[in-house]
Motif scaffolding. Structure first.
Motif, PDB file in Angstrom:
ATOM      1  N   ASP A 173       0.830  -1.203   0.000  1.00  0.00           N
ATOM      2  CA  ASP A 173       0.000   0.000   0.000  1.00  0.00           C
ATOM      3  C   ASP A 173       0.864   1.252   0.000  1.00  0.00           C
ATOM      4  O   ASP A 173       0.563   2.227  -0.705  1.00  0.00           O
ATOM      5  N   GLU A 174       1.948   1.240   0.776  1.00  0.00           N
ATOM      6  CA  GLU A 174       2.861   2.389   0.772  1.00  0.00           C
ATOM      7  C   GLU A 174       3.574   2.506  -0.570  1.00  0.00           C
ATOM      8  O   GLU A 174       3.783   3.609  -1.077  1.00  0.00           O
ATOM      9  N   VAL A 175       3.944   1.373  -1.142  1.00  0.00           N
ATOM     10  CA  VAL A 175       4.572   1.399  -2.459  1.00  0.00           C
ATOM     11  C   VAL A 175       3.656   2.081  -3.468  1.00  0.00           C
ATOM     12  O   VAL A 175       4.098   2.896  -4.303  1.00  0.00           O
ATOM     13  N   ASN A 176       2.372   1.773  -3.414  1.00  0.00           N
ATOM     14  CA  ASN A 176       1.425   2.333  -4.378  1.00  0.00           C
ATOM     15  C   ASN A 176       1.272   3.840  -4.253  1.00  0.00           C
ATOM     16  O   ASN A 176       0.821   4.498  -5.194  1.00  0.00           O
ATOM     17  N   GLU A 177       1.666   4.393  -3.112  1.00  0.00           N
ATOM     18  CA  GLU A 177       1.672   5.853  -2.962  1.00  0.00           C
ATOM     19  C   GLU A 177       2.844   6.477  -3.700  1.00  0.00           C
ATOM     20  O   GLU A 177       2.891   7.690  -3.898  1.00  0.00           O
ATOM     21  N   GLN A 178       3.835   5.654  -4.084  1.00  0.00           N
ATOM     22  CA  GLN A 178       4.963   6.034  -4.936  1.00  0.00           C
ATOM     23  C   GLN A 178       5.905   7.053  -4.308  1.00  0.00           C
ATOM     24  O   GLN A 178       6.549   7.838  -5.005  1.00  0.00           O
ATOM     25  N   ARG A 179       6.017   7.022  -2.992  1.00  0.00           N
ATOM     26  CA  ARG A 179       7.110   7.736  -2.327  1.00  0.00           C
ATOM     27  C   ARG A 179       8.205   6.704  -2.112  1.00  0.00           C
ATOM     28  O   ARG A 179       8.417   6.209  -1.016  1.00  0.00           O
ATOM     29  N   THR A 180       8.876   6.404  -3.204  1.00  0.00           N
ATOM     30  CA  THR A 180       9.706   5.208  -3.311  1.00  0.00           C
ATOM     31  C   THR A 180      11.102   5.562  -3.803  1.00  0.00           C
ATOM     32  O   THR A 180      11.449   6.729  -3.975  1.00  0.00           O
ATOM     33  N   ALA A 181      11.919   4.524  -4.045  1.00  0.00           N
ATOM     34  CA  ALA A 181      13.293   4.711  -4.505  1.00  0.00           C
ATOM     35  C   ALA A 181      13.313   5.523  -5.795  1.00  0.00           C
ATOM     36  O   ALA A 181      12.604   5.203  -6.748  1.00  0.00           O
ATOM     37  N   TYR A 182      14.168   6.534  -5.855  1.00  0.00           N
ATOM     38  CA  TYR A 182      14.104   7.506  -6.952  1.00  0.00           C
ATOM     39  C   TYR A 182      15.483   7.719  -7.573  1.00  0.00           C
ATOM     40  O   TYR A 182      15.877   7.037  -8.498  1.00  0.00           O
ATOM     41  N   GLY A 183      16.246   8.664  -7.023  1.00  0.00           N
ATOM     42  CA  GLY A 183      17.603   8.884  -7.524  1.00  0.00           C
ATOM     43  C   GLY A 183      18.556   7.813  -7.032  1.00  0.00           C
ATOM     44  O   GLY A 183      18.293   7.113  -6.045  1.00  0.00           O
ATOM     45  N   LEU A 184      19.707   7.681  -7.717  1.00  0.00           N
ATOM     46  CA  LEU A 184      20.637   6.594  -7.409  1.00  0.00           C
ATOM     47  C   LEU A 184      22.060   6.976  -7.782  1.00  0.00           C
ATOM     48  O   LEU A 184      22.297   7.574  -8.832  1.00  0.00           O
ATOM     49  N   ALA A 185      23.006   6.624  -6.912  1.00  0.00           N
ATOM     50  CA  ALA A 185      24.433   6.708  -7.229  1.00  0.00           C
ATOM     51  C   ALA A 185      25.125   5.537  -6.550  1.00  0.00           C
ATOM     52  O   ALA A 185      24.842   5.231  -5.389  1.00  0.00           O
ATOM     53  N   THR A 186      26.008   4.853  -7.264  1.00  0.00           N
ATOM     54  CA  THR A 186      26.763   3.747  -6.689  1.00  0.00           C
ATOM     55  C   THR A 186      28.198   4.173  -6.424  1.00  0.00           C
ATOM     56  O   THR A 186      28.711   5.105  -7.041  1.00  0.00           O
ATOM     57  N   TRP A 187      28.850   3.470  -5.496  1.00  0.00           N
ATOM     58  CA  TRP A 187      30.253   3.758  -5.231  1.00  0.00           C
ATOM     59  C   TRP A 187      30.881   2.579  -4.502  1.00  0.00           C
ATOM     60  O   TRP A 187      30.187   1.740  -3.939  1.00  0.00           O
ATOM     61  N   LYS A 188      32.194   2.506  -4.587  1.00  0.00           N
ATOM     62  CA  LYS A 188      32.952   1.438  -3.928  1.00  0.00           C
ATOM     63  C   LYS A 188      33.918   2.066  -2.934  1.00  0.00           C
ATOM     64  O   LYS A 188      34.675   2.982  -3.281  1.00  0.00           O
ATOM     65  N   ASP A 189      33.874   1.599  -1.706  1.00  0.00           N
ATOM     66  CA  ASP A 189      34.774   2.076  -0.659  1.00  0.00           C
ATOM     67  C   ASP A 189      36.169   1.533  -0.954  1.00  0.00           C
ATOM     68  O   ASP A 189      36.389   0.318  -0.937  1.00  0.00           O
ATOM     69  N   ARG A 190      37.111   2.423  -1.206  1.00  0.00           N
ATOM     70  CA  ARG A 190      38.454   1.984  -1.588  1.00  0.00           C
ATOM     71  C   ARG A 190      39.193   1.315  -0.441  1.00  0.00           C
ATOM     72  O   ARG A 190      40.100   0.514  -0.675  1.00  0.00           O
ATOM     73  N   ALA A 191      38.809   1.628   0.785  1.00  0.00           N
ATOM     74  CA  ALA A 191      39.492   1.030   1.936  1.00  0.00           C
ATOM     75  C   ALA A 191      39.033  -0.403   2.183  1.00  0.00           C
ATOM     76  O   ALA A 191      39.841  -1.260   2.549  1.00  0.00           O
ATOM     77  N   THR A 192      37.755  -0.677   1.977  1.00  0.00           N
ATOM     78  CA  THR A 192      37.211  -1.993   2.296  1.00  0.00           C
ATOM     79  C   THR A 192      36.875  -2.826   1.062  1.00  0.00           C
ATOM     80  O   THR A 192      36.708  -4.044   1.166  1.00  0.00           O
ATOM     81  N   GLY A 193      36.731  -2.175  -0.095  1.00  0.00           N
ATOM     82  CA  GLY A 193      36.323  -2.878  -1.304  1.00  0.00           C
ATOM     83  C   GLY A 193      34.838  -3.154  -1.374  1.00  0.00           C
ATOM     84  O   GLY A 193      34.359  -3.768  -2.337  1.00  0.00           O
ATOM     85  N   ARG A 194      34.076  -2.719  -0.388  1.00  0.00           N
ATOM     86  CA  ARG A 194      32.634  -2.945  -0.387  1.00  0.00           C
ATOM     87  C   ARG A 194      31.931  -1.969  -1.328  1.00  0.00           C
ATOM     88  O   ARG A 194      32.362  -0.819  -1.476  1.00  0.00           O
TER      89      ARG A 194
END
Length: 434
Positions: A173-194
């Motif tokens: 029901d909350e999903v249908n209200e569409q206050r959901t995942a929107y913008g996105l950026a990925t990154w890798k932590d150089r110290a841990t590799g995660r």
């Protein structure tokens, strides 16, 4: 942003922009948009149409995947909202169309892919691979696709862990209200590799940090690490409080984001406010680095017209960006320098800021993407952008900039027409440093 909101926001943004630019018209600045150079695209993708006949496809955000073994065979992976993902070669020809998920049930929202980014060398079962990560606004989840250039049937394979949780919503029901995942950026932590993804929430100021994790059978899932809320109201120099004008119940959302992997800095574009700088792990205190021109301009929402009526401009805004600020991407250079590029959607320009905090992320110029004589048209109301400063064969030996075009041609009556333009990076660098 979605087409319906773009239509409403365009009128509101135009009115606010005219109010905010009154002073600039009387006294032009060095950064005035009319003085910016133009660069022309080398190629354009086929037009996408946001209607039932066109598959409800609405171009939004691109990512550039480089084939290290054969750079001329590199790919552009782009979102098309309910139309899913599109994959293009360097000639801007479609090589794969990936559908968004169907509605989970009657009356439920279908999948709607908003933003996309890449993670290189993530662990998949017994090996490593590059993956494309997209925010699915329709289901409030991330979806992850393995990139395999020579896979029969197309380079993308869905490797999303079936148990991947919703990002922000507690129920369908909350999903249908569409206050959901929107913008996105990925990154890798150089110290841990995660590997991580930072995700924003539609019509809210919330950001979530998700760690990408190995799932069963070579799949990829994620877990939420922490969240952070950016401000929704701002104290102005005259002591008053200001919030951007919007439809009641909507907050000043973030969409365009990019992480500088060298410093672990996240740049986040709050559409009607400006560009924030903060730690990519969402700790510490965010800093509003660059304001839009309309910052501080009061507005009253008119429910009949679904537009904002602007008041007088108090003069607290910036001079380089017109709302919405969109399409953040990082242009890195081999010597460690570089630029943060931002789409200034309100005036159809792109602004470049110094990558280094030690230089105050100073403004370093701007440009427009304009129509090529006898060739592709330019870019208007650009949502998403991606840049890669690396050789991509004979077509783009200096690298590539891909930008979304919110008004692609040929238009067809009332059909929403969008697409992507491919620009030689050499032309962009020449425009920034003539």
């Amino acid at each position: 942003m979605e087409t319906s909101r773009r239509t409403r926001a365009a009128s509101a943004s135009l009115a606010l922009t005219l109010a905010a630019l009154t002073a600039l018209t009387a006294a032009p600045t060095a950064g005035a948009a009319t003085a910016l150079p133009g660069v022309t695209p080398r190629a354009e993708t086929p037009v996408l149409y946001d209607d039932e006949a066109g598959g409800n496809a609405d171009a939004d955000d691109p990512a550039i995947w480089r084939d290290p073994a054969a750079p001329e065979r590199s790919l552009v992976i782009a979102t098309a909202k309910e139309g899913g993902l599109r994959v293009y070669d360097l000639d801007a020809r479609e090589v794969q169309s990936v559908p968004a998920p169907a509605s989970p049930g009657p009356g439920d929202a279908p999948g709607r892919f908003n933003n996309v980014d890449l993670v290189h060398g993530i662990g998949l079962g017994s090996g490593r691979a590059d993956v494309a990560v997209t925010s699915d606004r329709g289901t409030d989840r991330l979806r992850i696709y393995r990139v395999d250039r020579d896979r029969p049937g197309g380079p993308l394979t869905d490797v999303t862990d079936p148990a991947a949780p919703r990002v922000f919503s507690a129920s369908q029901d909350e999903v249908n209200e569409q206050r959901t995942a929107y913008g996105l950026a990925t990154w890798k932590d150089r110290a841990t590799g995660r590997s991580y993804a930072v995700v924003s929430r539609r019509e809210r100021t919330a950001l979530a940090l998700l760690e990408l994790t190995a799932g069963p059978g070579g799949t990829v899932g994620y877990r939420k690490v922490r969240t952070l809320d950016l401000p929704a109201a701002f104290r102005l120099p005259d002591g008053t409080s200001w919030s951007p004008c919007a439809e009641p119940g909507e907050g000043p959302q973030v969409e365009g984001m990019v992480v500088d992997p060298a410093s672990g800095t996240l740049f986040a574009g709050q559409e009607d406010v400006g560009i924030w700088r903060l730690r990519a792990d969402l700790t510490g205190t965010p800093r509003l680095q660059e304001k839009v021109r309309e910052y501080g301009v009061p507005g009253t929402y008119d429910e009949q017209t679904e537009e904002c009526v602007p008041g007088a401009d108090p003069g607290y805004g910036g001079t380089r960006l017109s709302a919405d600020v969109e399409g953040l991407t990082l242009l890195t250079e081999r010597d460690g320098d570089g630029h943060l590029l931002a789409s200034s959607q309100g005036d159809d320009t792109f602004a470049a800021f110094d990558r280094e905090a030690s230089d105050g992320h100073e403004y370093e110029g701007g440009f427009r993407v304009t129509a090529a004589p006898g060739g592709p048209d330019g870019s208007e109301e650009c949502d998403g952008a991606a840049v890669l400063n690396a050789p991509l064969g004979r077509k783009y030996p200096h690298g590539l900039l891909v930008v979304q075009d919110g008004h692609a041609t040929p238009e067809d009556g009332e059909r929403g027409a969008t697409g992507f333009k491919f620009v030689d990076l050499r032309d962009v660098l020449d425009a920034l440093d003539p």
